[in-house]
Scaffold this active site. Structure first.
Site, PDB file in Angstrom:
ATOM      1  N   GLN A  12       1.431  -0.827  -0.288  1.00 51.71           N
ATOM      2  CA  GLN A  12      -0.015   0.106  -0.125  1.00 51.71           C
ATOM      3  C   GLN A  12       0.748   1.216  -0.159  1.00 51.71           C
ATOM      4  OE1 GLN A  12      -3.276   1.198   2.828  1.00 51.71           O
ATOM      5  NE2 GLN A  12      -1.793   1.447   4.023  1.00 51.71           N
ATOM      6  N   ASP A  13       1.464   1.523   0.893  1.00 53.59           N
ATOM      7  CA  ASP A  13       2.724   2.647   0.606  1.00 53.59           C
ATOM      8  C   ASP A  13       3.325   2.947  -0.271  1.00 53.59           C
ATOM      9  OD1 ASP A  13       1.446   2.623   3.325  1.00 53.59           O
ATOM     10  OD2 ASP A  13       2.900   3.259   4.700  1.00 53.59           O
ATOM     11  N   SER A 127       6.269   1.202  13.671  1.00 53.96           N
ATOM     12  CA  SER A 127       4.894   1.378  13.681  1.00 53.96           C
ATOM     13  C   SER A 127       4.417   1.443  15.638  1.00 53.96           C
ATOM     14  CB  SER A 127       4.751  -0.323  13.212  1.00 53.96           C
ATOM     15  OG  SER A 127       3.377  -0.253  13.668  1.00 53.96           O
ATOM     16  N   GLU A 129       2.320  -0.196  16.586  1.00 55.49           N
ATOM     17  CA  GLU A 129       2.226  -1.585  17.016  1.00 55.49           C
ATOM     18  C   GLU A 129       3.178  -1.723  18.547  1.00 55.49           C
ATOM     19  OE1 GLU A 129       0.961  -4.750  17.197  1.00 55.49           O
ATOM     20  OE2 GLU A 129      -0.959  -3.361  16.732  1.00 55.49           O
ATOM     21  N   TYR A 151       5.146  -9.444  15.523  1.00 53.71           N
ATOM     22  CA  TYR A 151       5.552  -8.182  14.921  1.00 53.71           C
ATOM     23  C   TYR A 151       6.055  -6.913  15.649  1.00 53.71           C
ATOM     24  CZ  TYR A 151       3.971  -4.027  11.876  1.00 53.71           C
ATOM     25  OH  TYR A 151       4.109  -3.009  11.114  1.00 53.71           O
ATOM     26  N   ARG A 186      -5.444  -0.658   0.704  1.00 56.23           N
ATOM     27  CA  ARG A 186      -5.072  -1.678   1.671  1.00 56.23           C
ATOM     28  C   ARG A 186      -5.085  -3.178   1.688  1.00 56.23           C
ATOM     29  NH1 ARG A 186      -1.822  -1.974   6.155  1.00 56.23           N
ATOM     30  NH2 ARG A 186      -2.906  -0.899   8.127  1.00 56.23           N
ATOM     31  N   ARG A 281      -7.025 -12.414  18.563  1.00 57.88           N
ATOM     32  CA  ARG A 281      -5.296 -12.644  18.548  1.00 57.88           C
ATOM     33  C   ARG A 281      -5.408 -12.888  20.197  1.00 57.88           C
ATOM     34  NH1 ARG A 281      -3.954  -6.870  14.820  1.00 57.88           N
ATOM     35  NH2 ARG A 281      -5.091  -7.629  13.182  1.00 57.88           N
ATOM     36  N   ALA A 283      -2.563 -11.328  22.266  1.00 56.53           N
ATOM     37  CA  ALA A 283      -2.592 -10.760  23.084  1.00 56.53           C
ATOM     38  C   ALA A 283      -3.170  -9.471  22.628  1.00 56.53           C
ATOM     39  CB  ALA A 283      -1.036 -10.975  23.407  1.00 56.53           C
TER      40      ALA A 283
HETATM   41  P1  NAP Z   1       2.364  -3.973   2.788  1.00 52.42           P
HETATM   42  O1  NAP Z   1       1.021  -3.781   1.643  1.00 52.42           O
HETATM   43  O2  NAP Z   1       1.855  -5.405   4.070  1.00 52.42           O
HETATM   44  O3  NAP Z   1       3.226  -4.513   2.290  1.00 52.42           O
HETATM   45  C1  NAP Z   1       4.876  -5.212   2.470  1.00 52.42           C
HETATM   46  C2  NAP Z   1       5.823  -5.019   2.228  1.00 52.42           C
HETATM   47  O4  NAP Z   1       7.085  -5.755   2.378  1.00 52.42           O
HETATM   48  C3  NAP Z   1       5.611  -5.649   0.074  1.00 52.42           C
HETATM   49  O5  NAP Z   1       5.948  -4.773  -0.743  1.00 52.42           O
HETATM   50  C4  NAP Z   1       5.723  -7.180   0.249  1.00 52.42           C
HETATM   51  O6  NAP Z   1       5.802  -7.340  -0.996  1.00 52.42           O
HETATM   52  C5  NAP Z   1       7.347  -6.436   1.571  1.00 52.42           C
HETATM   53  N1  NAP Z   1       7.734  -7.387   1.672  1.00 52.42           N
HETATM   54  C6  NAP Z   1       7.391  -8.574   2.757  1.00 52.42           C
HETATM   55  N2  NAP Z   1       8.752  -9.816   3.228  1.00 52.42           N
HETATM   56  C7  NAP Z   1       9.636  -8.936   1.461  1.00 52.42           C
HETATM   57  C8  NAP Z   1      11.196  -9.257   2.111  1.00 52.42           C
HETATM   58  N3  NAP Z   1      11.790 -10.399   2.469  1.00 52.42           N
HETATM   59  N4  NAP Z   1      11.805  -8.877   1.134  1.00 52.42           N
HETATM   60  C9  NAP Z   1      11.787  -7.819   0.401  1.00 52.42           C
HETATM   61  N5  NAP Z   1      10.343  -7.004   0.358  1.00 52.42           N
HETATM   62  C10 NAP Z   1       9.501  -8.120   0.991  1.00 52.42           C
HETATM   63  O7  NAP Z   1       2.451  -2.918   4.091  1.00 52.42           O
HETATM   64  P2  NAP Z   1       1.968  -1.235   4.326  1.00 52.42           P
HETATM   65  O8  NAP Z   1       0.535  -1.017   4.550  1.00 52.42           O
HETATM   66  O9  NAP Z   1       2.426  -0.734   2.882  1.00 52.42           O
HETATM   67  O10 NAP Z   1       3.083  -1.095   5.211  1.00 52.42           O
HETATM   68  C11 NAP Z   1       4.515  -0.451   4.551  1.00 52.42           C
HETATM   69  C12 NAP Z   1       5.511  -0.976   6.161  1.00 52.42           C
HETATM   70  O11 NAP Z   1       4.646  -0.132   6.878  1.00 52.42           O
HETATM   71  C13 NAP Z   1       5.584  -2.110   6.538  1.00 52.42           C
HETATM   72  O12 NAP Z   1       7.236  -2.032   7.327  1.00 52.42           O
HETATM   73  C14 NAP Z   1       4.574  -1.737   7.713  1.00 52.42           C
HETATM   74  O13 NAP Z   1       4.535  -3.057   8.989  1.00 52.42           O
HETATM   75  C15 NAP Z   1       4.726  -0.595   8.466  1.00 52.42           C
HETATM   76  N6  NAP Z   1       3.720   0.570   8.693  1.00 52.42           N
HETATM   77  C16 NAP Z   1       2.558   0.307   8.211  1.00 52.42           C
HETATM   78  C17 NAP Z   1       1.218   0.779   9.550  1.00 52.42           C
HETATM   79  C18 NAP Z   1      -0.221   0.383   8.481  1.00 52.42           C
HETATM   80  O14 NAP Z   1      -0.984   0.845   9.071  1.00 52.42           O
HETATM   81  N7  NAP Z   1       0.026   0.049   6.826  1.00 52.42           N
HETATM   82  C19 NAP Z   1       1.326   1.392   9.959  1.00 52.42           C
HETATM   83  C20 NAP Z   1       2.263   1.302  10.754  1.00 52.42           C
HETATM   84  C21 NAP Z   1       3.773   0.733   9.710  1.00 52.42           C
HETATM   85  P3  NAP Z   1       5.530  -9.360  -1.604  1.00 52.42           P
HETATM   86  O15 NAP Z   1       3.997  -8.025  -2.214  1.00 52.42           O
HETATM   87  O16 NAP Z   1       6.316  -9.551  -2.475  1.00 52.42           O
HETATM   88  O17 NAP Z   1       5.376  -9.291  -0.555  1.00 52.42           O
HETATM   89  O1  F7E Z   2      -6.452  -4.777  13.249  1.00 49.74           O
HETATM   90  C1  F7E Z   2      -9.009  -5.775  14.980  1.00 49.74           C
HETATM   91  C2  F7E Z   2      -7.006  -6.775  15.578  1.00 49.74           C
HETATM   92  O2  F7E Z   2      -4.843  -6.317  11.258  1.00 49.74           O
HETATM   93  C3  F7E Z   2      -6.885  -3.891  13.755  1.00 49.74           C
HETATM   94  C4  F7E Z   2      -0.588  -3.161  10.065  1.00 49.74           C
HETATM   95  O3  F7E Z   2      -1.050  -2.046   9.097  1.00 49.74           O
HETATM   96  O4  F7E Z   2      -1.532  -1.111  11.767  1.00 49.74           O
HETATM   97  C5  F7E Z   2      -1.827  -2.594  11.361  1.00 49.74           C
HETATM   98  O5  F7E Z   2      -1.847  -3.724  12.477  1.00 49.74           O
HETATM   99  C6  F7E Z   2      -7.850  -3.970  14.623  1.00 49.74           C
HETATM  100  C7  F7E Z   2      -7.080  -4.723  16.118  1.00 49.74           C
HETATM  101  O6  F7E Z   2      -4.339  -3.953  12.083  1.00 49.74           O
HETATM  102  C8  F7E Z   2     -10.480  -8.316  13.239  1.00 49.74           C
HETATM  103  O7  F7E Z   2      -7.920  -7.440  16.691  1.00 49.74           O
HETATM  104  C9  F7E Z   2     -11.198  -7.554  14.636  1.00 49.74           C
HETATM  105  O8  F7E Z   2      -7.766  -4.879  17.182  1.00 49.74           O
HETATM  106  O9  F7E Z   2      -6.547  -4.079  10.715  1.00 49.74           O
HETATM  107  P1  F7E Z   2      -6.057  -4.868  11.412  1.00 49.74           P
HETATM  108  P2  F7E Z   2      -3.168  -3.982  12.776  1.00 49.74           P
HETATM  109  O10 F7E Z   2      -3.190  -5.549  13.743  1.00 49.74           O
HETATM  110  O11 F7E Z   2      -3.742  -2.387  14.086  1.00 49.74           O
HETATM  111  C10 F7E Z   2      -0.008  -1.453  12.440  1.00 49.74           C
HETATM  112  C11 F7E Z   2      -0.149   0.317  12.908  1.00 49.74           C
HETATM  113  C12 F7E Z   2       0.616  -2.007  11.781  1.00 49.74           C
HETATM  114  O12 F7E Z   2       1.329  -1.482  11.771  1.00 49.74           O
HETATM  115  C13 F7E Z   2       0.718  -2.837  11.221  1.00 49.74           C
HETATM  116  O13 F7E Z   2       1.524  -3.231  10.228  1.00 49.74           O
HETATM  117  O14 F7E Z   2      -8.541  -4.887  14.213  1.00 49.74           O
HETATM  118  N1  F7E Z   2      -9.753  -6.782  14.378  1.00 49.74           N
HETATM  119  N2  F7E Z   2     -11.671  -8.036  13.866  1.00 49.74           N
HETATM  120  C14 F7E Z   2      -9.828  -7.582  13.060  1.00 49.74           C
HETATM  121  N3  F7E Z   2      -8.885  -7.293  12.480  1.00 49.74           N
HETATM  122  C15 F7E Z   2      -8.698  -8.116  11.431  1.00 49.74           C
HETATM  123  N4  F7E Z   2      -7.757  -7.820  10.934  1.00 49.74           N
HETATM  124  N5  F7E Z   2      -9.565  -8.714  11.201  1.00 49.74           N
HETATM  125  C16 F7E Z   2     -11.039  -9.323  11.825  1.00 49.74           C
HETATM  126  O15 F7E Z   2     -11.375  -9.626  11.647  1.00 49.74           O
END
Ligand code: NAP
Ligand code: F7E
Length: 327
Positions: A12-13, A127, A129, A151, A186, A281, A283
């Site tokens: 996504q990003d 993050s 998290e 994570y 997303r 989850r 936790a």
């Molecule tokens: P995403 O959509 O899940 O994208 C993750 C990317 O990482 C994909 O391009 C994936 O490639 C690549 N990847 C996975 N394993 C890899 C490996 N072994 N070597 C190289 N690339 C690899 O995540 P996002 O939402 O864009 O988030 C971007 C970053 O910000 C991540 O580090 C995430 O943890 C962090 N983050 C996200 C959020 C959020 O809310 N979105 C918040 C805080 C931090 P493939 O397509 O090949 O799998």
């Molecule tokens: O869950 C609750 C779940 O998977 C959000 C990643 O981008 O943001 C993301 O992590 C909440 C949690 O995101 C379902 O228990 C309920 O409390 O959308 P999520 P996340 O775990 O907050 C952080 C900042 C990152 O860094 C991560 O990479 O929603 N929830 N029911 C559920 N979540 C999912 N996925 N599916 C359900 O059915």
């Protein structure tokens, strides 16, 4: 023409950041993993000017090769295993990619820079998290970290390694502590997109219910397009630093359901939602709400898209996408 290398280009990003940097006149390189990555076509459709280079965060030699081909001024390390629920079942792999992968990228970047550490700036995707069992409300750059998932633990490792490279080698290495950010791009495994896709399918009569886990968790949800702008701004600062990027508002999964169902004209969503322990989850992170005041003061950054508008945008996109699929 400035040059940037993005890991996680297919995510996504990575897609939003590519568009932003291309619009600013950058030459953009993206690390892509696997011999036939199915998302290659997606990158080509969204940002055809991006040059894709094969590599994996677990392979330092490959990262060094990619850096020497891309010759970047800026490195954005977005690649990670990013799905929190998956990280319990794949804790070791998550540690290798999301944690050690950061060290691999930092070290390859340091070696690429050689004697001139100032020739490159580094962004690490940290993050919210990492706050896990929150020790302060709202969470800021100085809040104690208490991760609650493999994570989160891996991200803490990457976060401190980034700070360590800044302090040890003088690298311009910044860490963005980003709170949840969402968009029509997303992944469907995350709760916002899972809900907006299901709501669209319910509206079209092709799905009957949504099966979810914990409905009481609260998140600070913003728009991904706004958040990549903050990443870029961090690397334009004279000094590297760490920044919380958030909206400063929090909403529960129930609030998310309210807005998503309201946008298709449904007031009472209870008959359409079922809870299943499968999605609970081991936790939980119960409450996240960020304090973005440092980003506002130093970077001049603030979010542009509010929660309600974000979810409506996602539902509209999913209605169009799902209608096209059934046509
Ligand atoms: P995403 O959509 O899940 O994208 C993750 C990317 O990482 C994909 O391009 C994936 O490639 C690549 N990847 C996975 N394993 C890899 C490996 N072994 N070597 C190289 N690339 C690899 O995540 P996002 O939402 O864009 O988030 C971007 C970053 O910000 C991540 O580090 C995430 O943890 C962090 N983050 C996200 C959020 C959020 O809310 N979105 C918040 C805080 C931090 P493939 O397509 O090949 O799998
Ligand atoms: O869950 C609750 C779940 O998977 C959000 C990643 O981008 O943001 C993301 O992590 C909440 C949690 O995101 C379902 O228990 C309920 O409390 O959308 P999520 P996340 O775990 O907050 C952080 C900042 C990152 O860094 C991560 O990479 O929603 N929830 N029911 C559920 N979540 C999912 N996925 N599916 C359900 O059915």
């Amino acid at each position: 023409m400035p040059r940037a290398l993005i890991t996680g280009i297919t995510g996504q990003d990575g897609l939003y950041l590519s568009e932003l940097l291309l619009a600013k006149g950058y030459e953009v390189f993206g690390l892509i993993r696997g011999q036939n990555n199915p998302k290659r076509d997606l990158v080509a459709a969204v940002a055809p000017e991006v040059k894709l280079l094969p590599g994996d965060l677990s392979d330092v030699a490959g990262l060094t090769r990619v850096l020497n081909v891309a010759v970047p001024d800026e490195v954005y390390n977005l690649g990670a295993i990013s799905y929190v629920a998956y990280s319990w079942e794949n804790a070791s792999l998550t540690s290798d990619v999301t944690g050690k992968g950061v060290l691999n990228m930092l070290e390859a970047t340091r070696q690429y820079a050689g004697d001139d550490i100032d020739r490159v700036k580094f962004y690490q995707a940290s993050s919210s998290e990492m706050f896990g069992k929150v020790q302060q409300v709202p969470q800021s750059e100085s809040t104690l970290l208490w991760p609650r998932s493999p994570y989160g633990v891996a991200k803490v490792f990457g976060h401190y390694m980034t700070i360590n490279y800044r302090e040890s080698y003088g690298m311009h290495a910044s860490s963005g502590i980003l709170f949840n950010h969402e968009s029509p791009r997303r992944g469907p495994e995350f709760v916002t997109r899972k809900v907006t896709q299901a709501v669209a399918r319910i509206k079209l009569g092709i799905q009957k219910e949504i099966v979810l886990g914990n409905l009481d968790a609260k998140r600070d949800w913003g728009f991904a397009g706004d958040y990549v702008e903050a990443m870029w701004r961090m690397l334009q600062q004279p000094e590297a630093d760490d920044y919380v990027i958030a909206t400063g508002e929090t909403h529960s999964i129930r609030d998310l359901l309210n807005v998503a169902f309201e946008s298709i004209g449904v007031e009472d969503w209870e008959p359409y939602v079922r809870q299943d322990p499968r999605f609970m989850r081991p936790a939980e992170v119960d409450l996240l709400i960020g304090d973005p005041s440092k980003a506002k003061a130093v970077l001049g950054w603030k979010p542009q898209v509010a929660f309600q508008e974000l979810i409506q945008m996602m539902v509209e996109n999913d209605l169009a996408e799902q209608s096209a699929l059934v046509r």
